[in-house]
Design an enzyme around this catalytic site. Structure first.
Site, PDB file in Angstrom:
ATOM      1  N   CYS A   1      62.646  -5.971  -1.214  1.00 12.92           N
ATOM      2  CA  CYS A   1      63.993  -6.489  -1.140  1.00 12.92           C
ATOM      3  C   CYS A   1      64.849  -6.677  -0.138  1.00 12.92           C
ATOM      4  CB  CYS A   1      64.979  -6.329  -2.412  1.00 12.92           C
ATOM      5  SG  CYS A   1      65.524  -4.603  -2.190  1.00 12.92           S
TER       6      CYS A   1
ATOM      7  N   ASP B   1      26.154  14.378 -16.527  1.00 12.59           N
ATOM      8  CA  ASP B   1      27.633  14.455 -16.472  1.00 12.59           C
ATOM      9  C   ASP B   1      27.960  13.350 -17.689  1.00 12.59           C
ATOM     10  OD1 ASP B   1      30.240  15.004 -16.095  1.00 12.59           O
ATOM     11  OD2 ASP B   1      30.313  13.852 -14.027  1.00 12.59           O
TER      12      ASP B   1
ATOM     13  N   CYS C   1      66.776  -4.238  -7.055  1.00 12.44           N
ATOM     14  CA  CYS C   1      65.388  -4.645  -6.302  1.00 12.44           C
ATOM     15  C   CYS C   1      64.524  -4.861  -7.631  1.00 12.44           C
ATOM     16  CB  CYS C   1      64.951  -3.363  -5.750  1.00 12.44           C
ATOM     17  SG  CYS C   1      63.253  -3.521  -5.171  1.00 12.44           S
TER      18      CYS C   1
ATOM     19  N   LYS D   1      22.045  18.382 -14.036  1.00 17.57           N
ATOM     20  CA  LYS D   1      23.232  18.659 -14.887  1.00 17.57           C
ATOM     21  C   LYS D   1      23.732  17.344 -15.181  1.00 17.57           C
ATOM     22  CE  LYS D   1      27.437  21.419 -15.971  1.00 17.57           C
ATOM     23  NZ  LYS D   1      28.203  20.274 -16.388  1.00 17.57           N
TER      24      LYS D   1
ATOM     25  N   TYR E   1      17.484  17.713 -23.718  1.00 19.99           N
ATOM     26  CA  TYR E   1      17.133  18.933 -22.802  1.00 19.99           C
ATOM     27  C   TYR E   1      17.060  20.055 -23.561  1.00 19.99           C
ATOM     28  CZ  TYR E   1      22.597  18.854 -22.417  1.00 19.99           C
ATOM     29  OH  TYR E   1      23.626  18.775 -22.870  1.00 19.99           O
TER      30      TYR E   1
ATOM     31  N   CYS F   1      64.576   2.977  -2.214  1.00 17.89           N
ATOM     32  CA  CYS F   1      65.457   1.711  -1.974  1.00 17.89           C
ATOM     33  C   CYS F   1      66.486   2.008  -2.682  1.00 17.89           C
ATOM     34  CB  CYS F   1      64.584   0.583  -2.642  1.00 17.89           C
ATOM     35  SG  CYS F   1      65.461  -0.983  -2.697  1.00 17.89           S
TER      36      CYS F   1
ATOM     37  N   LYS G   1      27.461  23.879 -10.063  1.00 14.79           N
ATOM     38  CA  LYS G   1      28.098  22.484  -9.958  1.00 14.79           C
ATOM     39  C   LYS G   1      28.164  21.990  -8.464  1.00 14.79           C
ATOM     40  CE  LYS G   1      31.488  21.820 -12.628  1.00 14.79           C
ATOM     41  NZ  LYS G   1      32.166  20.718 -13.672  1.00 14.79           N
TER      42      LYS G   1
ATOM     43  N   GLU H   1      17.204  21.725 -13.727  1.00 11.01           N
ATOM     44  CA  GLU H   1      17.339  20.250 -14.340  1.00 11.01           C
ATOM     45  C   GLU H   1      18.627  19.856 -13.675  1.00 11.01           C
ATOM     46  OE1 GLU H   1      17.077  20.896 -18.630  1.00 11.01           O
ATOM     47  OE2 GLU H   1      15.976  22.819 -18.460  1.00 11.01           O
TER      48      GLU H   1
ATOM     49  N   CYS I   1      63.036  -1.995   2.297  1.00 12.27           N
ATOM     50  CA  CYS I   1      62.409  -2.188   1.056  1.00 12.27           C
ATOM     51  C   CYS I   1      61.235  -3.205   1.341  1.00 12.27           C
ATOM     52  CB  CYS I   1      63.354  -2.354   0.036  1.00 12.27           C
ATOM     53  SG  CYS I   1      62.395  -2.665  -1.687  1.00 12.27           S
TER      54      CYS I   1
HETATM   55  S1  IVH Z   1      21.370  23.113 -21.648  1.00 10.98           S
HETATM   56  C1  IVH Z   1      23.636  26.798 -23.779  1.00 10.98           C
HETATM   57  N1  IVH Z   1      20.616  21.310 -19.891  1.00 10.98           N
HETATM   58  O1  IVH Z   1      26.169  21.093 -18.885  1.00 10.98           O
HETATM   59  C2  IVH Z   1      23.790  25.651 -23.080  1.00 10.98           C
HETATM   60  N2  IVH Z   1      23.032  21.374 -20.672  1.00 10.98           N
HETATM   61  O2  IVH Z   1      27.120  24.468 -19.553  1.00 10.98           O
HETATM   62  C3  IVH Z   1      22.712  24.429 -23.472  1.00 10.98           C
HETATM   63  N3  IVH Z   1      24.293  19.675 -19.625  1.00 10.98           N
HETATM   64  O3  IVH Z   1      27.737  21.868 -21.983  1.00 10.98           O
HETATM   65  C4  IVH Z   1      22.932  23.412 -22.725  1.00 10.98           C
HETATM   66  N4  IVH Z   1      22.910  18.699 -18.360  1.00 10.98           N
HETATM   67  O4  IVH Z   1      26.698  19.599 -21.985  1.00 10.98           O
HETATM   68  C5  IVH Z   1      21.704  21.942 -20.620  1.00 10.98           C
HETATM   69  N5  IVH Z   1      19.735  19.734 -18.432  1.00 10.98           N
HETATM   70  C6  IVH Z   1      20.981  20.159 -19.151  1.00 10.98           C
HETATM   71  C7  IVH Z   1      22.203  19.789 -19.043  1.00 10.98           C
HETATM   72  C8  IVH Z   1      23.056  20.372 -19.769  1.00 10.98           C
HETATM   73  C9  IVH Z   1      24.066  18.775 -18.516  1.00 10.98           C
HETATM   74  C10 IVH Z   1      25.696  19.942 -19.862  1.00 10.98           C
HETATM   75  C11 IVH Z   1      25.906  20.202 -21.191  1.00 10.98           C
HETATM   76  C12 IVH Z   1      26.589  21.698 -21.281  1.00 10.98           C
HETATM   77  C13 IVH Z   1      26.803  22.137 -19.784  1.00 10.98           C
HETATM   78  C14 IVH Z   1      26.007  23.178 -19.348  1.00 10.98           C
END
Ligand code: IVH
Length: 658
Positions: free
Chosen positions: A403, A112, A421, A110, A217, A416, A306, A108, A400
């Site tokens: 000035c 942000d 200045c 992640k 999620y 400077c 990441k 999935e 500078c």
């Molecule tokens: S599952 C037990 N699914 O990323 C963890 N987390 O470490 C359950 N995050 O702090 C979270 N997308 O804030 C999950 N598809 C996704 C996510 C997601 C972003 C964040 C979440 C968590 C960290 C994962």
């Protein structure tokens, strides 16, 4: 009957929202939607007795609270360990295979943003909370109710907790920053900080305007609904009316497929309407989850991969030199604006002459940019193979830029030396009202520069006579009666600040926030401070010769003493009000380690902020460290923190927590 029509309108609008947000398949024109919405609004105004808790008109916000209540999560809200490369993905899969035969995984995006927990009773949203420290979070229900992609009522009348990410789309982020720039407010560094800042607004109208979103999620109790896999959880969430990433989530049957899916998401990343910072892998079968269980900190059945910091190419247009408060000259790379990790950037510091020579940056070069510690843009390298033949090597300026005084060189930096200045004056004025000094709200750097150039501000004393120019100020673009009044109130309030803020604000060389605190604690009054001697100063713990010399030079200058006298006459507090203790659970009792360069404060200042909130700062990362604060160019402490899975904050997160 009116009540029936209200019920019907809510049903029509909610169905349209579901089709728009969840299914990504609009069935109604904006005009039709607006007409239904207006009809509902007017009926609710006329017949408030029929207004429903789950009415979509509640999303405009309006409720203002004075603080966020603490809530305890029924099940702790954990996060996964982070990994950073494919070898670690392979190792994760191997680890899982030691316990589980033929595991499959969900892959999935992640998201942000920040994680949130939503609780529904009988199908109606009753509580929303932040993760907080995982055990206790904050009640953000009023703000979450303004999020259009959060269903206020589910399609089934069930009790359920749903977890997901509260985030800001790239387009809303751009809009919010344009707005902030117009208002002279500091821009958000990235969509995550923007979302976190917005969800913590006490006035839900402001949160509503920020246009946040929610992506579901995770179900903490899937077994209650007969669910056997994570992919079924995601489908169930969609059926209940939640936005899920159903177009991007996949199921992988082996590590090869996982890596393919990661590549595919990495490729789509820049075209997605929201920021993602990696990929989350979860073991799909929930019975396997149970077998794998948890380490002392994190679940074993999932992991967060990441993405490496995004590097983007652009062209160096100009090297612009700026003059700081101490006269220090900084070369800055000005490049064609580019999106990096979700925000638009167009400049990065080049620190000093040596750095420019080391990087060999030349105007016209193609350079790569990334965000250090997630926030501050930096020039990674010059693409030498794309350099034009006629490019001219970097040359440091000798006078500078403000000035024209010849610069002097001290160690790696140029200064400077002209105390008059204008650039130094402007920086000094900006410093005086900054958050850690007199803490006046409502001033952007540009406004101070404009006021200086228009003659309203010459020295810091002039801040306190700005009230005499109220009418003139109102004529300026971007100022209204209310913003002027807020600014003047904030200036007036700053008179009450305890001595250490003023000592820091005066901008005495080498007197940072922590030193100012030490001095205020020791001398207690401004009079005692300005009558001190070199011997007395060096006898104080943590005050070295360099600081003492600089203070003596400052207090021996008549003009400085006159300025302090003027401030005293204006009614500024000249006394130390005692050690401040600021209540803040994010810091209380926690052990911090700092690494890298911070943009907004020195490490000493950051340590002082932590200590005043009940935290402790130590020098090395161990299993006892709670949080590692990471600035630009962090050292090995950063890697160690990642290996040990210790919580990492970047500077923006830190500022927000403060
Ligand atoms: S599952 C037990 N699914 O990323 C963890 N987390 O470490 C359950 N995050 O702090 C979270 N997308 O804030 C999950 N598809 C996704 C996510 C997601 C972003 C964040 C979440 C968590 C960290 C994962």
């Amino acid at each position: 009957m009116v009540k029936n029509r209200i019920d019907e309108l809510i049903q029509i609008i909610n169905q349209a929202s579901y089709e728009y947000y969840v299914l990504d398949n609009p069935t109604m024109t904006d005009q039709e939607y607006d007409d239904y919405y207006k009809e509902l609004l007017s009926l609710e105004e006329k017949y408030p007795e029929f207004k429903r808790e789950d009415s979509p008109t509640n999303r405009v916000g309006g409720e203002v609270i004075d603080k966020f209540e603490k809530v305890t999560h029924e099940k702790p809200m954990l996060s996964f360990d982070d990994i950073f490369n494919e070898e670690e993905v392979i190792a994760f899969d191997e680890r899982i295979r030691k316990t589980i035969k033929n595991p499959t995984y969900t892959v999935e995006p992640k998201m942000d943003g920040l994680s949130g927990s939503l609780i529904y009773k009988n199908g109606v949203l009753v509580r929303a909370a932040t993760r907080g420290d995982g055990v206790t979070g904050e009640d953000i229900t009023v703000n979450v109710k303004t999020i259009k992609s959060v269903p206020l009522r589910l399609t089934k009348n069930i009790d359920i907790e749903v977890r997901g990410e509260i985030y800001m789309s790239k387009s809303s982020f751009e809009k919010a920053n344009i707005e902030r720039e117009k208002n002279g407010e500091p821009k958000f560094a990235n969509p995550r900080n923007a979302a976190a800042g917005s969800i913590r607004q006490l006035d839900s109208k402001i949160a509503a305007k920020r246009n946040l979103d929610f992506m579901a999620y995770f179900l903490p109790n899937p077994e209650d609904y007969g669910i056997e896999t994570q992919s079924e959880s995601l489908e169930f969430l969609k059926k209940l009316g939640f936005v899920t990433n159903y177009k991007l989530n996949t199921v992988a049957h082996n590590v090869k497929e996982i890596i393919q899916d990661i590549h595919s998401l990495a490729q789509q990343r820049k075209d997605l309407p929201f920021a993602i910072d990696g990929v989350v892998l979860k073991v799909n079968r929930l019975e396997d989850e149970a077998l794998l269980g948890f380490t002392s900190r994190v679940p074993r059945w999932g992991i967060a991969y990441k993405f490496p910091a995004e590097e983007v190419l652009t062209t160096l247009k100009e090297i612009k030199f700026t003059v700081g408060r101490t006269g220090k000259i900084t070369p800055n790379a000005i490049f064609a604006p580019v999106h990096v990790d979700g925000s638009l950037v167009s400049k990065a510091t080049l620190h000093n002459e040596d750095y420019c020579i080391l990087k060999d940056v030349r105007i016209g070069d193609v350079i790569s940019i990334r965000k250090a510690g997630d926030v501050i843009p930096e020039v990674v390298e010059v693409k030498l193979e794309r350099r034009k033949e006629d490019s001219i090597p970097f040359e440091m300026i000798s006078i500078c830029p403000m000035c024209a005084t010849p610069l002097i060189k001290k160690d790696a930096n140029h200064y400077c030396p002209n105390k008059e200045c204008p650039a130094r004056h402007i920086e000094g004025l900006i410093h005086f009202v900054s958050r850690n000094a007199m803490n006046v709200d409502g001033f952007g750097d540009r406004i101070i520069e404009d006021f200086y150039n228009m003659g309203y501000l010459k020295t810091v004393v002039d801040f306190y006579s700005l009230k005499n120019y109220q009418e003139e100020l109102m004529m300026l673009e971007g100022f209204g009666t209310k913003s002027i009044q807020n600014l003047l109130d904030s200036i007036e309030n700053s008179k009450k600040n305890s001595l250490e803020r003023l000592l820091f604000g005066l901008g005495i060389r080498y007197v940072g926030k922590k030193t100012a605190q030490i001095l205020a604690e020791y001398y207690k009054t401004m009079d005692a401070f300005i009558n001190t001697t070199y011997e007395e100063l060096v006898a104080i713990d943590n005050i070295g010769e360099m600081i003492a010399e600089s203070i003596i030079e400052y207090i021996n200058n008549k003009e400085n003493i006159q300025l302090i006298e003027q401030l005293k006459k204006l009614g500024l507090c000249m006394d130390y009000e005692g050690k401040q203790i600021i209540e803040n659970d994010a810091f209380q009792g926690k052990t911090f380690v700092l690494t890298g360069t911070l943009e907004h404060m020195t490490r000493d200042e950051a340590s002082a902020e932590i200590e005043v909130r009940g935290g402790k700062v130590t020098g090395s990362v161990t299993s006892k460290t709670d949080i590692v604060l990471v600035g630009a160019d962090p050292g090995s402490k950063y890697d160690k923190a990642k290996t040990l899975g210790i919580t990492i904050w970047n500077e923006q997160e830190f500022l927000q927590k403060l």
